[in-house]
Design a protein around this motif. Structure first.
Motif, PDB file in Angstrom:
ATOM      1  N   ALA A  13       0.629  -0.891   0.745  1.00 42.09           N
ATOM      2  CA  ALA A  13       0.373   0.157  -0.147  1.00 42.09           C
ATOM      3  C   ALA A  13       1.212   1.217  -0.278  1.00 42.09           C
ATOM      4  CB  ALA A  13      -0.650  -0.078   1.137  1.00 42.09           C
ATOM      5  N   GLU A  14       2.084   1.624   0.844  1.00 38.50           N
ATOM      6  CA  GLU A  14       2.778   2.520   0.425  1.00 38.50           C
ATOM      7  C   GLU A  14       3.217   2.274  -0.502  1.00 38.50           C
ATOM      8  OE1 GLU A  14       4.311   2.334   5.572  1.00 38.50           O
ATOM      9  OE2 GLU A  14       5.435   1.789   4.147  1.00 38.50           O
ATOM     10  N   SER A  15       4.103   1.480  -1.771  1.00 41.42           N
ATOM     11  CA  SER A  15       4.457   1.443  -2.192  1.00 41.42           C
ATOM     12  C   SER A  15       3.143   2.358  -3.639  1.00 41.42           C
ATOM     13  CB  SER A  15       4.782   0.173  -3.433  1.00 41.42           C
ATOM     14  OG  SER A  15       6.389  -0.155  -2.526  1.00 41.42           O
ATOM     15  N   ALA A  16       2.212   1.430  -3.756  1.00 39.58           N
ATOM     16  CA  ALA A  16       0.752   2.602  -4.174  1.00 39.58           C
ATOM     17  C   ALA A  16       0.773   3.503  -4.001  1.00 39.58           C
ATOM     18  CB  ALA A  16       0.130   1.389  -4.586  1.00 39.58           C
ATOM     19  N   ASP A  17       1.187   3.976  -2.805  1.00 43.97           N
ATOM     20  CA  ASP A  17       0.551   5.297  -2.175  1.00 43.97           C
ATOM     21  C   ASP A  17      -0.814   4.731  -1.681  1.00 43.97           C
ATOM     22  OD1 ASP A  17       1.144   7.777  -0.145  1.00 43.97           O
ATOM     23  OD2 ASP A  17       0.556   9.004  -2.917  1.00 43.97           O
ATOM     24  N   ARG A  18      -1.411   4.078  -1.204  1.00 43.57           N
ATOM     25  CA  ARG A  18      -3.260   3.374  -1.474  1.00 43.57           C
ATOM     26  C   ARG A  18      -3.309   4.059   0.301  1.00 43.57           C
ATOM     27  NH1 ARG A  18      -6.557   1.190  -5.283  1.00 43.57           N
ATOM     28  NH2 ARG A  18      -7.820   1.375  -4.073  1.00 43.57           N
ATOM     29  N   ALA A  19      -4.550   3.789   0.687  1.00 43.62           N
ATOM     30  CA  ALA A  19      -4.729   3.820   2.158  1.00 43.62           C
ATOM     31  C   ALA A  19      -5.108   2.212   2.445  1.00 43.62           C
ATOM     32  CB  ALA A  19      -6.486   4.335   2.465  1.00 43.62           C
ATOM     33  N   LEU A  20      -5.026   1.546   3.263  1.00 43.24           N
ATOM     34  CA  LEU A  20      -5.690   0.635   3.339  1.00 43.24           C
ATOM     35  C   LEU A  20      -6.414   0.416   5.313  1.00 43.24           C
ATOM     36  CD1 LEU A  20      -3.026  -2.650   3.657  1.00 43.24           C
ATOM     37  CD2 LEU A  20      -2.429  -0.104   4.351  1.00 43.24           C
ATOM     38  N   CYS A  21      -6.728  -1.062   4.526  1.00 45.87           N
ATOM     39  CA  CYS A  21      -7.828  -1.721   6.122  1.00 45.87           C
ATOM     40  C   CYS A  21      -7.033  -2.799   6.298  1.00 45.87           C
ATOM     41  CB  CYS A  21      -9.088  -2.169   5.829  1.00 45.87           C
ATOM     42  SG  CYS A  21      -9.766  -2.317   7.408  1.00 45.87           S
ATOM     43  N   LEU A  22      -6.444  -2.593   7.283  1.00 46.11           N
ATOM     44  CA  LEU A  22      -5.628  -4.518   7.975  1.00 46.11           C
ATOM     45  C   LEU A  22      -7.405  -5.087   8.847  1.00 46.11           C
ATOM     46  CD1 LEU A  22      -2.873  -3.034   9.222  1.00 46.11           C
ATOM     47  CD2 LEU A  22      -3.096  -4.166   7.282  1.00 46.11           C
ATOM     48  N   LEU A  23      -7.840  -6.089   8.638  1.00 42.72           N
ATOM     49  CA  LEU A  23      -9.203  -7.282   8.938  1.00 42.72           C
ATOM     50  C   LEU A  23      -8.666  -7.768   9.699  1.00 42.72           C
ATOM     51  CD1 LEU A  23     -10.838  -7.813   5.413  1.00 42.72           C
ATOM     52  CD2 LEU A  23     -11.419  -6.032   7.026  1.00 42.72           C
ATOM     53  N   LEU A  24      -8.559  -8.221  11.166  1.00 43.04           N
ATOM     54  CA  LEU A  24      -8.269  -8.932  12.000  1.00 43.04           C
ATOM     55  C   LEU A  24      -9.206  -9.947  12.052  1.00 43.04           C
ATOM     56  CD1 LEU A  24      -6.294 -10.292  14.158  1.00 43.04           C
ATOM     57  CD2 LEU A  24      -7.382  -8.332  16.124  1.00 43.04           C
ATOM     58  N   ALA A  25      -9.012 -10.769  11.744  1.00 45.63           N
ATOM     59  CA  ALA A  25     -10.347 -12.048  12.032  1.00 45.63           C
ATOM     60  C   ALA A  25     -10.651 -12.579  12.996  1.00 45.63           C
ATOM     61  CB  ALA A  25      -9.801 -13.848  10.848  1.00 45.63           C
ATOM     62  N   GLU A  26     -11.586 -12.646  13.691  1.00 43.21           N
ATOM     63  CA  GLU A  26     -12.689 -12.353  15.146  1.00 43.21           C
ATOM     64  C   GLU A  26     -11.669 -14.166  15.683  1.00 43.21           C
ATOM     65  OE1 GLU A  26     -15.630 -14.720  15.851  1.00 43.21           O
ATOM     66  OE2 GLU A  26     -16.415 -14.230  17.489  1.00 43.21           O
ATOM     67  N   LYS A  27     -11.679 -15.156  14.874  1.00 44.86           N
ATOM     68  CA  LYS A  27     -10.948 -16.410  15.549  1.00 44.86           C
ATOM     69  C   LYS A  27     -10.224 -15.400  15.996  1.00 44.86           C
ATOM     70  CE  LYS A  27     -14.074 -19.788  13.336  1.00 44.86           C
ATOM     71  NZ  LYS A  27     -14.256 -20.924  12.075  1.00 44.86           N
ATOM     72  N   ALA A  28      -9.154 -15.019  15.057  1.00 49.16           N
ATOM     73  CA  ALA A  28      -7.645 -14.993  15.179  1.00 49.16           C
ATOM     74  C   ALA A  28      -7.503 -14.120  16.514  1.00 49.16           C
ATOM     75  CB  ALA A  28      -6.542 -14.147  13.955  1.00 49.16           C
ATOM     76  N   PHE A  29      -8.848 -13.147  17.150  1.00 50.45           N
ATOM     77  CA  PHE A  29      -8.100 -12.645  18.106  1.00 50.45           C
ATOM     78  C   PHE A  29      -9.119 -12.986  18.618  1.00 50.45           C
ATOM     79  CE2 PHE A  29     -10.836  -8.954  20.156  1.00 50.45           C
ATOM     80  CZ  PHE A  29      -9.709  -8.601  20.771  1.00 50.45           C
ATOM     81  N   ARG A  30      -9.571 -14.137  18.956  1.00 55.25           N
ATOM     82  CA  ARG A  30      -9.714 -14.728  19.821  1.00 55.25           C
ATOM     83  C   ARG A  30      -9.499 -16.241  20.490  1.00 55.25           C
ATOM     84  NH1 ARG A  30     -15.080 -15.347  21.723  1.00 55.25           N
ATOM     85  NH2 ARG A  30     -17.269 -14.359  20.111  1.00 55.25           N
ATOM     86  N   GLY A  31      -8.265 -16.290  19.419  1.00 56.26           N
ATOM     87  CA  GLY A  31      -7.223 -17.501  19.645  1.00 56.26           C
ATOM     88  C   GLY A  31      -5.918 -17.046  20.392  1.00 56.26           C
ATOM     89  N   ARG A  32      -5.169 -17.991  21.195  1.00 57.58           N
ATOM     90  CA  ARG A  32      -4.221 -17.578  22.319  1.00 57.58           C
ATOM     91  C   ARG A  32      -3.433 -16.305  22.330  1.00 57.58           C
ATOM     92  NH1 ARG A  32      -1.658 -23.204  23.035  1.00 57.58           N
ATOM     93  NH2 ARG A  32      -3.577 -24.723  23.823  1.00 57.58           N
ATOM     94  N   ALA A  33      -2.230 -15.760  20.247  1.00 59.51           N
ATOM     95  CA  ALA A  33      -1.858 -14.873  21.011  1.00 59.51           C
ATOM     96  C   ALA A  33      -2.874 -13.558  19.997  1.00 59.51           C
ATOM     97  CB  ALA A  33      -1.066 -15.273  19.671  1.00 59.51           C
ATOM     98  N   GLY A  34      -4.583 -13.704  20.409  1.00 64.68           N
ATOM     99  CA  GLY A  34      -5.313 -12.845  19.446  1.00 64.68           C
ATOM    100  C   GLY A  34      -4.983 -11.247  20.107  1.00 64.68           C
ATOM    101  N   GLU A  35      -4.912 -10.503  21.389  1.00 69.39           N
ATOM    102  CA  GLU A  35      -4.465  -9.702  22.023  1.00 69.39           C
ATOM    103  C   GLU A  35      -3.393  -9.324  21.977  1.00 69.39           C
ATOM    104  OE1 GLU A  35      -5.809  -9.139  25.473  1.00 69.39           O
ATOM    105  OE2 GLU A  35      -8.014 -10.310  25.063  1.00 69.39           O
ATOM    106  N   MET A  36      -2.070  -9.813  21.014  1.00 71.29           N
ATOM    107  CA  MET A  36      -1.267  -9.150  21.122  1.00 71.29           C
ATOM    108  C   MET A  36      -1.470  -9.549  19.135  1.00 71.29           C
ATOM    109  SD  MET A  36       2.169 -11.066  22.882  1.00 71.29           S
ATOM    110  CE  MET A  36       1.465 -12.556  24.024  1.00 71.29           C
ATOM    111  N   LEU A  37      -2.240 -10.090  18.747  1.00 70.51           N
ATOM    112  CA  LEU A  37      -1.614  -9.980  16.910  1.00 70.51           C
ATOM    113  C   LEU A  37      -2.690  -8.792  16.793  1.00 70.51           C
ATOM    114  CD1 LEU A  37      -1.575 -10.809  14.018  1.00 70.51           C
ATOM    115  CD2 LEU A  37      -3.472 -12.266  14.384  1.00 70.51           C
ATOM    116  N   ALA A  38      -3.380  -8.335  17.910  1.00 74.55           N
ATOM    117  CA  ALA A  38      -4.249  -6.838  17.596  1.00 74.55           C
ATOM    118  C   ALA A  38      -3.318  -5.848  17.941  1.00 74.55           C
ATOM    119  CB  ALA A  38      -5.698  -7.270  18.097  1.00 74.55           C
ATOM    120  N   ALA A  39      -2.792  -5.891  19.520  1.00 71.12           N
ATOM    121  CA  ALA A  39      -2.020  -4.875  19.339  1.00 71.12           C
ATOM    122  C   ALA A  39      -0.952  -4.702  18.264  1.00 71.12           C
ATOM    123  CB  ALA A  39      -1.419  -4.893  21.073  1.00 71.12           C
TER     124      ALA A  39
END
Ligand SMILES: [Zn+2]
Length: 279
Positions: free
Chosen positions: A37-63
């Motif tokens: 996105a930086e190379s293309a100079d485009r804004a973007l959205c990072l999606l955090l899957a709910e199952k990933a967030f609920r996983g053991r390292a989910g809060e660390m991934l979110a942070a």
């Protein structure tokens, strides 16, 4: 820099561009899509899957995603995707995500409306945005299983749903599914036009993987301003893991393996950015 979804969608020129939203399960994927996105100079959205967030390292991934958004040189929002309970939403907002996908599509219309309205009230305390879903996008976000189209979005319900909930964006079901398609998808363009005719809210498209390239351009031309992509990035990640692991296994060189994965995902994201997100 971190941004809210609503701000990014307001700045998106409807009919010409769509905000790219990429699901990120790990550091390599997140770094790769931000670099693209930086190379293309485009804004973007990072999606955090709910199952990933609920996983053991989910809060660390979110942070981690929040920190990466802060450090990105393009406006970047972090969105907790497809979540149906307020407690999980609250936890993610406390960590710093700037958007929620409040998914009440398995509920009745009334319960969906109440869930999204509560999510909006909660998110506004954090200056965050809420995307809702009307109709039902079938399939699995986290693995490639074939699906048939679910319940289509009813254009007659869209305006009142957005008005009653205060949702900042609306995910529509017009024949699109998550994962892969069991048969070539036929999107209902008239339904999309009818939805847009009833509401001025931002329209988003999930399940873009597997649609024809022409369909994505057509969706943008018809007013879709955010497109979620997941499967292509996962496919690239796994294919690269398969080819790069034997190369770097000698000496168990994790740095080189990580570099190969980031490079490959960045190239896939760059291709998508140049082809899939403009009308
Ligand atoms: Zn989705």
């Amino acid at each position: 820099m971190r941004a809210t979804l609503d701000d990014l969608l307001r700045q998106c020129p409807t009919g010409t561009l769509a905000l790219p939203a990429f699901t990120c399960y790990n550091l390599e994927q997140a770094v790769a899509v931000i670099q693209a996105a930086e190379s293309a100079d485009r804004a973007l959205c990072l999606l955090l899957a709910e199952k990933a967030f609920r996983g053991r390292a989910g809060e660390m991934l979110a942070a981690t995603l929040v920190t990466l958004a802060d450090r990105a040189h393009v406006p970047t929002c972090v969105q907790l995707d497809h979540v149906a309970d307020l407690e999980t939403m609250h936890k993610a907002l406390d960590i710093g995500v700037t958007a929620l996908m409040a998914d009440g599509s398995k509920l009745t219309l009334q319960a969906n409306t109440e869930l999204v309205a509560q999510a909006v009230t909660l998110a506004e305390r954090y200056d965050a945005s809420v995307e809702a879903e009307l109709g039902r996008i079938e399939g699995d976000e986290d693995q490639a299983t074939g699906s048939m189209a679910g319940t289509m979005t009813n254009p007659a319900q869209a305006a009142s749903f957005v008005k009653q909930t205060g949702a900042h964006a609306l995910a529509i079901a017009i024949g699109n599914v998550h994962g892969t398609y069991t048969s070539p998808p036929i999107l209902d363009w008239q339904r999309l036009d009818d939805i847009r005719a009833t509401t001025s809210t931002h329209i988003t498209l999930h399940g873009a993987s597997g649609l024809k390239e022409g369909d994505l351009k057509k969706a943008i031309t018809h007013g879709v301003v955010k497109i979620n992509i997941n499967t292509e990035l996962r496919r690239t990640f796994f294919e690269t893991l398969t080819t790069a692991t034997p190369v770097h296994a000698k000496g168990w060189n994790l740095l080189e393996l990580s570099h190969s994965l980031t490079t490959a995902v960045r190239e896939t994201a760059a291709d998508l950015l140049s082809e899939a997100f403009s009308g």
